[in-house]
Design a protein around this motif. Sequence first.
Motif, PDB file in Angstrom:
ATOM      1  N   ARG A 242      51.008  31.333  34.530  1.00 36.46           N
ATOM      2  CA  ARG A 242      49.883  30.419  34.700  1.00 36.46           C
ATOM      3  C   ARG A 242      48.852  30.702  33.623  1.00 36.46           C
ATOM      4  O   ARG A 242      48.824  31.786  33.052  1.00 36.46           O
ATOM      5  N   PRO A 243      47.953  29.744  33.349  1.00 33.27           N
ATOM      6  CA  PRO A 243      46.905  29.981  32.353  1.00 33.27           C
ATOM      7  C   PRO A 243      46.100  31.223  32.689  1.00 33.27           C
ATOM      8  O   PRO A 243      45.743  31.457  33.837  1.00 33.27           O
ATOM      9  N   GLY A 244      45.825  32.038  31.662  1.00 33.15           N
ATOM     10  CA  GLY A 244      45.021  33.233  31.849  1.00 33.15           C
ATOM     11  C   GLY A 244      45.822  34.484  32.111  1.00 33.15           C
ATOM     12  O   GLY A 244      45.273  35.577  32.113  1.00 33.15           O
ATOM     13  N   GLU A 245      47.136  34.360  32.343  1.00 30.03           N
ATOM     14  CA  GLU A 245      47.946  35.544  32.572  1.00 30.03           C
ATOM     15  C   GLU A 245      48.249  36.217  31.247  1.00 30.03           C
ATOM     16  O   GLU A 245      48.186  35.596  30.191  1.00 30.03           O
ATOM     17  N   PRO A 246      48.597  37.520  31.262  1.00 31.26           N
ATOM     18  CA  PRO A 246      48.920  38.223  30.027  1.00 31.26           C
ATOM     19  C   PRO A 246      50.028  37.509  29.268  1.00 31.26           C
ATOM     20  O   PRO A 246      50.908  36.894  29.853  1.00 31.26           O
ATOM     21  N   GLU A 247      50.010  37.661  27.945  1.00 25.51           N
ATOM     22  CA  GLU A 247      50.877  36.859  27.104  1.00 25.51           C
ATOM     23  C   GLU A 247      52.283  37.407  26.946  1.00 25.51           C
ATOM     24  O   GLU A 247      53.217  36.656  26.807  1.00 25.51           O
ATOM     25  N   ASP A 248      52.445  38.723  26.882  1.00 27.71           N
ATOM     26  CA  ASP A 248      53.786  39.221  26.637  1.00 27.71           C
ATOM     27  C   ASP A 248      54.289  39.950  27.864  1.00 27.71           C
ATOM     28  O   ASP A 248      54.344  39.390  28.931  1.00 27.71           O
ATOM     29  N   ASP A 249      54.657  41.231  27.721  1.00 23.59           N
ATOM     30  CA  ASP A 249      55.235  41.945  28.846  1.00 23.59           C
ATOM     31  C   ASP A 249      54.185  42.712  29.638  1.00 23.59           C
ATOM     32  O   ASP A 249      54.518  43.572  30.444  1.00 23.59           O
ATOM     33  N   ALA A 250      52.909  42.421  29.415  1.00 19.05           N
ATOM     34  CA  ALA A 250      51.852  43.125  30.131  1.00 19.05           C
ATOM     35  C   ALA A 250      51.756  42.633  31.574  1.00 19.05           C
ATOM     36  O   ALA A 250      52.094  41.502  31.890  1.00 19.05           O
ATOM     37  N   ILE A 251      51.277  43.510  32.433  1.00 23.34           N
ATOM     38  CA  ILE A 251      51.112  43.204  33.852  1.00 23.34           C
ATOM     39  C   ILE A 251      49.636  43.328  34.188  1.00 23.34           C
ATOM     40  O   ILE A 251      49.017  44.354  33.918  1.00 23.34           O
ATOM     41  N   ARG A 252      49.060  42.282  34.768  1.00 23.55           N
ATOM     42  CA  ARG A 252      47.656  42.327  35.173  1.00 23.55           C
ATOM     43  C   ARG A 252      47.580  42.694  36.649  1.00 23.55           C
ATOM     44  O   ARG A 252      48.254  42.091  37.487  1.00 23.55           O
ATOM     45  N   ILE A 253      46.772  43.693  36.956  1.00 21.58           N
ATOM     46  CA  ILE A 253      46.644  44.176  38.330  1.00 21.58           C
ATOM     47  C   ILE A 253      45.170  44.161  38.721  1.00 21.58           C
ATOM     48  O   ILE A 253      44.325  44.687  37.989  1.00 21.58           O
ATOM     49  N   THR A 254      44.858  43.557  39.857  1.00 27.46           N
ATOM     50  CA  THR A 254      43.501  43.567  40.405  1.00 27.46           C
ATOM     51  C   THR A 254      43.592  43.901  41.886  1.00 27.46           C
ATOM     52  O   THR A 254      44.246  43.185  42.643  1.00 27.46           O
ATOM     53  N   LYS A 255      42.959  44.992  42.291  1.00 29.60           N
ATOM     54  CA  LYS A 255      42.980  45.425  43.688  1.00 29.60           C
ATOM     55  C   LYS A 255      41.593  45.908  44.078  1.00 29.60           C
ATOM     56  O   LYS A 255      40.851  46.441  43.251  1.00 29.60           O
ATOM     57  N   SER A 256      41.254  45.745  45.348  1.00 30.72           N
ATOM     58  CA  SER A 256      39.967  46.235  45.833  1.00 30.72           C
ATOM     59  C   SER A 256      40.116  46.758  47.251  1.00 30.72           C
ATOM     60  O   SER A 256      41.058  46.398  47.969  1.00 30.72           O
ATOM     61  N   ILE A 257      39.173  47.605  47.651  1.00 25.24           N
ATOM     62  CA  ILE A 257      39.179  48.176  48.993  1.00 25.24           C
ATOM     63  C   ILE A 257      37.744  48.554  49.345  1.00 25.24           C
ATOM     64  O   ILE A 257      36.933  48.848  48.455  1.00 25.24           O
ATOM     65  N   THR A 258      37.412  48.504  50.622  1.00 27.20           N
ATOM     66  CA  THR A 258      36.081  48.902  51.087  1.00 27.20           C
ATOM     67  C   THR A 258      36.157  50.305  51.661  1.00 27.20           C
ATOM     68  O   THR A 258      36.997  50.590  52.527  1.00 27.20           O
ATOM     69  N   ILE A 259      35.289  51.183  51.174  1.00 31.28           N
ATOM     70  CA  ILE A 259      35.273  52.586  51.596  1.00 31.28           C
ATOM     71  C   ILE A 259      33.912  52.897  52.206  1.00 31.28           C
ATOM     72  O   ILE A 259      32.869  52.543  51.635  1.00 31.28           O
TER      73      ILE A 259
END
Length: 332
Positions: free
Chosen positions: A161-178
């Motif tokens: 999809r638009p905005g995703e990394p271009e080659d073999d990269a992996i985008r990771i976004t995670k969050s948690i409340t502590i």
Amino acid sequence: MCPDWYAPCSDRARIRFKRKPLRRAIFQSRSEGGSNMEMRETDRPGDEGLARALGWFSIGLGVAELVAPRGIARMIGVRDHRILLRAVGLREMASGVGILTQRRPAGWLWARVVGDVMDLALVGAAFRSPRARRGRLALATAAVAGVTALDVVASRRLSRRPGEPEDDAIRITKSITINRSPEEIYRFWRDFRNLPRFMRHLESVQVTSDKRSHWMARGPAGKRVEWDAEIVDDKPNELIAWRSLEGSDVETPGSVRFQRAPGGRGTVVKVELLYRPPGGLLGSLVAKLFGADPDQQVAEDLRRLKQVMETGEIATSAGPSARRSRRLAAAS
């Protein structure tokens, strides 16, 4: 919270990778009651050309398997399985037509990947036959493996999809409340020597200067991976951003934010990574096959961070003595 091969980056600092992106984004400004920015993707003739080539290849192979299954069998070194080869030919033709006629053929390309895996299994089974010509079978296996790699690459590129990394990269976004203050969590994280306490695959972090550190982790299949990282943005109690240095085993810029949660519920910890695994796309697929999924690892590491910050220990399925040893290790 790192994948096995985790190292730091900044969303402010502009990180330049050696690899050039496979597609570009054009930003166009326009003003209608104010100005805004619109992003759209350019056409990717290379990706579409590869897909069309695979489509025609699929049709050509399918026709050959339908018309001359005996010749195909001799060529790849197996017995005459006309019914099976014709069934495979029909599958190839259907995939080829789907790729060439659909505007977004990613689904048909993934169907080819599934078919490739089936073909590899069939060729592998043929090696057990005493009448098999193993030299030709080995060449056929190599050819199918090569086509499989092309199918995977084309499928991945056209599935983005638009905005995703271009080659073999992996985008990771995670969050948690502590349930701890931003100041406490920032202080704990900023001392990188604490990270192996909750990052399962991270073996050690040696702080070499105020902004630089040396990291050691376990990669896929137990391989040890090392890299040097530097902090590129540091806002006390708010943000730590980093990047791996040139020449490292992995490229993984990232950042962690500490934001006070509403209602006095503690702190929202948000991690963002752009991770390029050792071995590229193929290495990533193999890692997932064996359970070393970076996205899952980051989520699990965040849960362990929450346990360490809130209880001082990491809960395990073992008995109280094991939990006590983990607590003592975290406190050491």
